[in-house]
Enzyme design. Structure first.
Site, mmCIF file in Angstrom:
data_model
loop_
_atom_site.group_PDB
_atom_site.id
_atom_site.type_symbol
_atom_site.label_atom_id
_atom_site.label_comp_id
_atom_site.label_asym_id
_atom_site.label_seq_id
_atom_site.Cartn_x
_atom_site.Cartn_y
_atom_site.Cartn_z
ATOM 1 N N HIS A 94 2.448 -2.548 -0.824
ATOM 2 C CA HIS A 94 2.898 -1.271 -0.275
ATOM 3 C C HIS A 94 1.686 -0.375 -0.104
ATOM 4 C CE1 HIS A 94 5.090 2.521 0.238
ATOM 5 N NE2 HIS A 94 4.185 3.040 -0.574
ATOM 6 N N TYR A 130 11.615 4.667 -2.309
ATOM 7 C CA TYR A 130 12.046 4.177 -0.995
ATOM 8 C C TYR A 130 13.179 5.021 -0.407
ATOM 9 C CZ TYR A 130 9.159 -0.062 -1.153
ATOM 10 O OH TYR A 130 8.108 -0.953 -1.157
ATOM 11 N N ASN A 136 6.478 -9.054 1.422
ATOM 12 C CA ASN A 136 5.220 -8.783 2.132
ATOM 13 C C ASN A 136 4.111 -8.247 1.220
ATOM 14 O OD1 ASN A 136 6.142 -6.203 1.799
ATOM 15 N ND2 ASN A 136 6.424 -5.753 3.978
ATOM 16 N N LYS A 146 3.268 -5.679 -5.030
ATOM 17 C CA LYS A 146 4.686 -5.796 -5.349
ATOM 18 C C LYS A 146 4.927 -7.020 -6.255
ATOM 19 C CE LYS A 146 6.124 -3.790 -0.881
ATOM 20 N NZ LYS A 146 6.950 -4.053 0.329
HETATM 21 P P1 IDP Z 1 5.910 -0.652 5.077
HETATM 22 O O1 IDP Z 1 5.953 -1.282 3.705
HETATM 23 O O2 IDP Z 1 5.062 -1.445 6.023
HETATM 24 O O3 IDP Z 1 5.563 0.815 5.045
HETATM 25 P P2 IDP Z 1 8.644 0.213 5.602
HETATM 26 O O4 IDP Z 1 9.252 0.312 6.960
HETATM 27 O O5 IDP Z 1 8.307 1.481 4.900
HETATM 28 O O6 IDP Z 1 7.393 -0.769 5.690
HETATM 29 O O7 IDP Z 1 9.665 -0.615 4.720
HETATM 30 C C1 IDP Z 1 9.498 -0.685 3.317
HETATM 31 C C2 IDP Z 1 9.665 -2.109 2.876
HETATM 32 O O8 IDP Z 1 11.017 -2.496 3.107
HETATM 33 C C3 IDP Z 1 8.832 -3.128 3.657
HETATM 34 O O9 IDP Z 1 7.524 -3.257 3.156
HETATM 35 C C4 IDP Z 1 9.649 -4.386 3.487
HETATM 36 O O10 IDP Z 1 9.352 -5.013 2.239
HETATM 37 C C5 IDP Z 1 11.073 -3.869 3.443
HETATM 38 N N1 IDP Z 1 11.688 -3.976 4.766
HETATM 39 C C6 IDP Z 1 11.462 -3.198 5.843
HETATM 40 N N2 IDP Z 1 12.200 -3.587 6.892
HETATM 41 C C7 IDP Z 1 12.922 -4.652 6.463
HETATM 42 C C8 IDP Z 1 13.890 -5.500 7.079
HETATM 43 O O11 IDP Z 1 14.230 -5.360 8.258
HETATM 44 N N3 IDP Z 1 14.398 -6.502 6.293
HETATM 45 C C9 IDP Z 1 14.047 -6.683 4.999
HETATM 46 N N4 IDP Z 1 13.137 -5.901 4.379
HETATM 47 C C10 IDP Z 1 12.583 -4.895 5.102
HETATM 48 MG MG MG Z 2 6.616 2.406 4.250
#
Ligand code: IDP
Ligand code: MG
Length: 150
Positions: A115, A49, A112, A9
């Site tokens: 992806h 997303y 984080n 990212k």
């Molecule tokens: P993943 O990337 O581990 O699959 P997902 O639940 O698909 O996680 O969420 C997509 C992205 O959205 C996450 O990687 C993170 O960057 C962001 N995200 C998810 N939950 C939160 C939150 O509660 N606050 C802020 N960003 C979030």
């Molecule tokens: Mg995801």
């Protein structure tokens, strides 16, 4: 062979961690099938997303993922989706074990670094969003038999 989409990212690009992420996936034994340095537009980000459209963080997430260049890649292995997810760690880096990309290199859920597709079905959909079929390369890796029992 199972394929999965991986993104470094925009935070990973800005922090100079492209090589670190690629290196971890290479050393794990996954096989690189496609790679592109690009910036996502809003429409692609909203589609990528789409499952999160009703979540409170959706606007911030789309803003962030479109804010700068990223690296999109396709990686292959039997079980590639699960292997990449395990290599990345948990969504919230705060809970992610040491030894994972997010556990070693990140502290915040909104930054984080990476992806990875969450199922083979998501992987197919996401890969098609980033790559034309002809951009995904099929080639022999000379050390395959030292990584995968024939
Ligand atoms: P993943 O990337 O581990 O699959 P997902 O639940 O698909 O996680 O969420 C997509 C992205 O959205 C996450 O990687 C993170 O960057 C962001 N995200 C998810 N939950 C939160 C939150 O509660 N606050 C802020 N960003 C979030
Ligand atoms: Mg995801």
């Amino acid at each position: 062979m199972e394929r999965t989409l991986v993104l470094v990212k925009p935070d990973g690009v800005q922090r100079g961690l492209i090589g670190e992420v690629v290196s971890r996936l290479e050393r794990r034994g996954l096989k690189l099938a496609a790679m592109k340095f690009m910036q996502m537009d809003r429409a692609k980000a909203e589609e990528h997303y789409g499952e999160h459209v009703d979540r409170p963080f959706f606007g911030g997430l789309v803003g962030f993922i479109t804010s700068g260049p990223l690296v999109a890649m396709v990686w292959e292995a039997d079980g590639a989706v699960e292997i990449v997810r395990n290599t990345m760690g948990t969504t919230n880096p705060k809970d992610s074990p040491l030894g994972t990309i997010r556990g070693d290199l990140a502290v915040n859920i909104g930054r984080n670094l990476v992806h990875g597709s969450d199922s083979p079905e998501s992987a197919q959909r996401e890969i098609a969003l980033f790559f034309q079929p002809g951009e995904i390369l099929d080639y022999a890796r000379s050390n395959d038999s030292w990584i995968i029992e024939p």
